[in-house]
Design a protein around this motif. Structure first.
Motif, PDB file in Angstrom:
ATOM      1  N   THR A   6       0.886  -1.114  -0.211  1.00  0.00           N
ATOM      2  CA  THR A   6      -0.084   0.121  -0.041  1.00  0.00           C
ATOM      3  C   THR A   6       0.866   1.362   0.006  1.00  0.00           C
ATOM      4  O   THR A   6       0.384   2.252  -0.167  1.00  0.00           O
ATOM      5  CB  THR A   6      -0.899   0.052   1.291  1.00  0.00           C
ATOM      6  OG1 THR A   6      -0.160  -0.104   2.373  1.00  0.00           O
ATOM      7  CG2 THR A   6      -1.815  -1.097   1.195  1.00  0.00           C
ATOM      8  N   ARG A   8       3.237   4.089  -1.191  1.00  0.00           N
ATOM      9  CA  ARG A   8       3.553   5.025  -2.639  1.00  0.00           C
ATOM     10  C   ARG A   8       4.951   5.259  -3.114  1.00  0.00           C
ATOM     11  O   ARG A   8       5.593   5.508  -2.481  1.00  0.00           O
ATOM     12  CB  ARG A   8       2.734   6.161  -2.442  1.00  0.00           C
ATOM     13  CG  ARG A   8       2.674   6.972  -3.725  1.00  0.00           C
ATOM     14  CD  ARG A   8       1.464   8.021  -3.305  1.00  0.00           C
ATOM     15  NE  ARG A   8       1.956   9.282  -3.834  1.00  0.00           N
ATOM     16  CZ  ARG A   8       2.775  10.142  -3.431  1.00  0.00           C
ATOM     17  NH1 ARG A   8       3.253  10.132  -2.265  1.00  0.00           N
ATOM     18  NH2 ARG A   8       3.127  11.494  -4.274  1.00  0.00           N
ATOM     19  N   LYS A  35       5.568  -1.950  -9.774  1.00  0.00           N
ATOM     20  CA  LYS A  35       4.366  -2.506  -9.064  1.00  0.00           C
ATOM     21  C   LYS A  35       4.470  -4.037  -8.433  1.00  0.00           C
ATOM     22  O   LYS A  35       3.548  -4.209  -7.765  1.00  0.00           O
ATOM     23  CB  LYS A  35       3.212  -2.404 -10.177  1.00  0.00           C
ATOM     24  CG  LYS A  35       2.920  -1.161 -10.807  1.00  0.00           C
ATOM     25  CD  LYS A  35       1.853  -1.323 -11.585  1.00  0.00           C
ATOM     26  CE  LYS A  35       1.428   0.168 -12.396  1.00  0.00           C
ATOM     27  NZ  LYS A  35       0.500   0.278 -13.287  1.00  0.00           N
ATOM     28  N   SER A  38       5.001  -2.204  -4.928  1.00  0.00           N
ATOM     29  CA  SER A  38       4.054  -1.445  -4.466  1.00  0.00           C
ATOM     30  C   SER A  38       2.909  -1.355  -5.565  1.00  0.00           C
ATOM     31  O   SER A  38       2.919  -1.252  -6.722  1.00  0.00           O
ATOM     32  CB  SER A  38       4.681   0.057  -4.271  1.00  0.00           C
ATOM     33  OG  SER A  38       3.400   0.789  -3.958  1.00  0.00           O
ATOM     34  N   GLU A  39       1.487  -1.392  -4.991  1.00  0.00           N
ATOM     35  CA  GLU A  39       0.484  -1.044  -5.922  1.00  0.00           C
ATOM     36  C   GLU A  39       0.104   0.347  -6.361  1.00  0.00           C
ATOM     37  O   GLU A  39      -0.480   0.589  -7.257  1.00  0.00           O
ATOM     38  CB  GLU A  39      -0.675  -1.658  -5.275  1.00  0.00           C
ATOM     39  CG  GLU A  39      -0.706  -3.099  -4.787  1.00  0.00           C
ATOM     40  CD  GLU A  39      -1.773  -3.447  -4.039  1.00  0.00           C
ATOM     41  OE1 GLU A  39      -2.835  -2.631  -3.474  1.00  0.00           O
ATOM     42  OE2 GLU A  39      -2.237  -4.826  -4.130  1.00  0.00           O
ATOM     43  N   SER A  40       0.975   1.063  -5.576  1.00  0.00           N
ATOM     44  CA  SER A  40       0.686   2.694  -5.718  1.00  0.00           C
ATOM     45  C   SER A  40       1.877   3.111  -6.538  1.00  0.00           C
ATOM     46  O   SER A  40       3.013   3.613  -5.805  1.00  0.00           O
ATOM     47  CB  SER A  40       0.418   3.310  -4.677  1.00  0.00           C
ATOM     48  OG  SER A  40       0.159   4.555  -4.677  1.00  0.00           O
ATOM     49  N   GLU A  42       3.056   6.367  -8.813  1.00  0.00           N
ATOM     50  CA  GLU A  42       2.523   7.510  -9.657  1.00  0.00           C
ATOM     51  C   GLU A  42       3.650   8.424 -10.319  1.00  0.00           C
ATOM     52  O   GLU A  42       4.940   8.677  -9.756  1.00  0.00           O
ATOM     53  CB  GLU A  42       1.953   8.581  -8.563  1.00  0.00           C
ATOM     54  CG  GLU A  42       1.502   9.915  -8.988  1.00  0.00           C
ATOM     55  CD  GLU A  42       1.134  10.914  -7.908  1.00  0.00           C
ATOM     56  OE1 GLU A  42       0.845  12.123  -8.397  1.00  0.00           O
ATOM     57  OE2 GLU A  42       1.116  10.643  -6.669  1.00  0.00           O
TER      58      GLU A  42
END
Length: 226
Positions: A6, A8, A35, A38-40, A42
């Motif tokens: 979760t 970032r 990814k 981390s799923e986030s 940006e």
């Protein structure tokens, strides 16, 4: 230590001009591997000109905003052609402990025994063939290639469709213009392009170029000074 899924990650493309916009899709592709930790993830542009808050669907931050962001990990690359600016920016980001991330297009190809330094940008249909040694923050633009047994320094730029044949040595901060052709050298006697040299668009380089010299034409000759 592995990140929680979760947490970032922030990836910055420094610059928001033409080349930076061109390589943002490559940045998206190259960031897919992040990814796995981390799923986030940006992606943003980092630029001094903040007149546009969003460019091509990505936010635009100032350098200070990027450095102050609380992301768990940060990565960057520089989408600016000027090699001296590219060096200055990369040193600033590295000093802030932001890690360089290579941007490699899906269609970019490297063959055997190719060593490329950190911060490379390899655009679509670019090729580095066998036994090349390439320095840091190299830009290899669309349809350009580096052939076998070449030695290329740091902060070198190849514009689109450059043809660099085998046994060529290119110094730091050199710029090779669109469509230029560099003749092959010989084993033990490479064709030499000196540090800071500029090879003009469409030039055909058949012999060594001294450092900080601009050449144009076919065959390439030093540009006349007025």
């Amino acid at each position: 230590m592995a990140l929680a899924r979760t947490e970032r990650i922030l990836v910055g493309v420094v610059g928001a001009g033409g080349f930076a916009k061109e390589i943002m899709p490559i940045a998206r592709y190259s960031s897919e591997a992040l990814k796995s930790i981390s799923e986030s993830v940006e992606l943003v542009f980092v630029d001094r000109d903040l007149s546009d808050a969003v460019v091509n669907g990505h936010g635009v931050l100032s350098e200070n905003e990027f450095f102050a962001d609380t992301a768990s990990k940060k990565f960057f690359n520089v989408g600016i052609g000027d090699s001296k600016i590219r060096q200055r920016i990369s040193e600033k980001f590295l000093a802030q402990r932001v890690k360089p991330l290579d941007f490699r297009a899906k269609s970019a190809v490297t063959y055997d025994a190719v060593d490329i330094g950190e911060g490379a940008v390899l655009c679509d249909n670019s090729i580095a063939t066998s036994n090349c040694r390439i320095g840091r923050f190299f830009h290899l633009n669309i349809n350009a290639y580096v052939a076998h047994d070449c030695e290329i320094g740091d902060f070198v730029t190849f514009a689109p469709s450059v043809c660099c044949n085998g046994f060529v040595s290119i110094g730091d901060h050199s710029y090779i213009g669109t469509g230029a052709v560099i003749r092959h050298g010989k084993r033990g006697q490479p064709l030499m392009i000196g540090e800071g040299a500029v090879v003009g668009m469409g030039a055909v380089v058949t012999k060594d170029i001294p450092p900080y010299t601009t050449v144009v034409g076919n065959p390439a000759r030093p540009m006349a000074r007025n």
